[in-house]
Design an enzyme around this catalytic site. Structure first.
Site, PDB file in Angstrom:
ATOM      1  N   GLU A   1       0.872  -1.171   0.000  1.00 32.85           N
ATOM      2  CA  GLU A   1       0.000   0.000   0.000  1.00 32.85           C
ATOM      3  C   GLU A   1       0.911   1.223   0.000  1.00 32.85           C
ATOM      4  O   GLU A   1       2.029   1.190   0.537  1.00 32.85           O
ATOM      5  CB  GLU A   1      -0.926   0.013   1.214  1.00 32.85           C
TER       6      GLU A   1
ATOM      7  N   ASP B   1      -7.516  10.557  -1.071  1.00 27.52           N
ATOM      8  CA  ASP B   1      -7.910   9.480  -1.994  1.00 27.52           C
ATOM      9  C   ASP B   1      -7.233   8.166  -1.618  1.00 27.52           C
ATOM     10  O   ASP B   1      -7.861   7.102  -1.666  1.00 27.52           O
ATOM     11  CB  ASP B   1      -7.543   9.851  -3.439  1.00 27.52           C
TER      12      ASP B   1
ATOM     13  N   HIS C   1      -7.087   2.428   1.457  1.00 27.98           N
ATOM     14  CA  HIS C   1      -6.518   1.465   2.411  1.00 27.98           C
ATOM     15  C   HIS C   1      -6.798   1.788   3.878  1.00 27.98           C
ATOM     16  O   HIS C   1      -6.516   0.960   4.754  1.00 27.98           O
ATOM     17  CB  HIS C   1      -5.012   1.300   2.196  1.00 27.98           C
TER      18      HIS C   1
ATOM     19  N   HIS D   1      -8.687  -2.100   1.179  1.00 35.82           N
ATOM     20  CA  HIS D   1      -7.489  -2.711   0.612  1.00 35.82           C
ATOM     21  C   HIS D   1      -6.388  -2.681   1.669  1.00 35.82           C
ATOM     22  O   HIS D   1      -5.890  -1.619   2.040  1.00 35.82           O
ATOM     23  CB  HIS D   1      -7.033  -1.953  -0.630  1.00 35.82           C
TER      24      HIS D   1
ATOM     25  N   ASP E   1      -4.848  -8.645   1.069  1.00 34.44           N
ATOM     26  CA  ASP E   1      -4.751  -8.766  -0.382  1.00 34.44           C
ATOM     27  C   ASP E   1      -3.711  -9.806  -0.795  1.00 34.44           C
ATOM     28  O   ASP E   1      -3.885 -10.502  -1.799  1.00 34.44           O
ATOM     29  CB  ASP E   1      -4.413  -7.413  -1.007  1.00 34.44           C
TER      30      ASP E   1
END
Length: 235
Positions: free
Chosen positions: A10, A53, A58, A153, A158
């Site tokens: 991330e 954003d 995440h 996320h 993931d």
């Protein structure tokens, strides 16, 4: 057996050359497509703000990451490189993760992880499902892999999903059947090498109680009249 590392990251954005940084790395070890249970996971202080954003994707805020180890800390860069070793690295849209990892490695004067080491599951999916939507979410739904663990996320969740997707892309049910068959063959060979089955070293205890056995004996005496129950049927 082939050791591989399934990786996800991330970040604060899309382009490291514009000042965006890694904020999370997760790696899972697989051996012949089977997770071994070994993993590496860390959060990283990017030493910068977190764009709204990116945080919506995440859920990692600048406040949460403040005080976490920086990438150059031994518990991050050294531990990450030790865990990965020389194994191939599996990632979805691998170029994205590779660019960020190699940018961070370059900042601390470490050798880049060469492109030839990376396995891109997005490229594999595009070959298998040309013209279709091949995001990680779309592949999980296509392969009926549960997304119940995932609210946002996160690199570790993931990476787990990606390991399951990678197995499906490399053969899926057929691969699992092949592995199961191999395990069963090994077990059969082991049993055969030990010879025929013998008596149990410790016989199993009776499942019935003494009272139940007495009731059964009374039934044989009073109702059946003989212990040779099946002789009347010519058996």
């Amino acid at each position: 057996m082939a050791r591989e590392i399934v990786l996800d990251t991330e970040t604060t954005g899309f382009e490291p050359t514009l000042g965006h940084r890694l904020v999370e790395i997760a790696c899972l070890e697989i051996d012949d497509f089977i997770p071994t249970g070994r993993s590496f996971h860390t959060y990283i202080d990017p030493c910068r703000d977190m764009p709204a954003d990116a945080e919506r994707v995440h859920g990692l805020s600048a406040a949460f990451l403040r005080g976490k180890p920086r990438f150059e800390a031994p518990e991050v860069v050294d531990a990450f490189l030790d865990f990965v070793g020389e194994a191939p690295i599996v990632a979805h849209n691998a170029g994205f993760d590779r660019n960020f990892i190699n940018h961070e490695l370059g900042v601390v004067n470490r050798v880049h992880l060469h492109e030839s080491r990376w396995v891109d599951t997005l490229a594999l999916a595009r070959v298998r499902f040309p013209g279709m939507h091949n995001s990680l979410d779309a592949l999980c739904k296509r392969f009926k892999i549960s997304l119940s663990e995932r609210e946002k996320h996160g690199a570790l969740v993931d990476a787990k999903l990606l390991a399951a997707v990678y197995l499906e892309l490399k053969g899926g049910r057929e691969r699992r059947l092949e592995l199961t068959t191999a395990v069963m063959a090994t077990a059969a060979a082991t049993a055969a090498s030990r010879g025929a089955y013998g008596e149990r070293p410790r016989p199993l205890a009776p499942r019935s109680t003494e009272a139940e056995r007495e009731v059964h004996a009374a039934f044989i005496r009073e109702v059946v009249k003989s212990e040779d129950l099946w002789s009347r049927f010519g058996l």
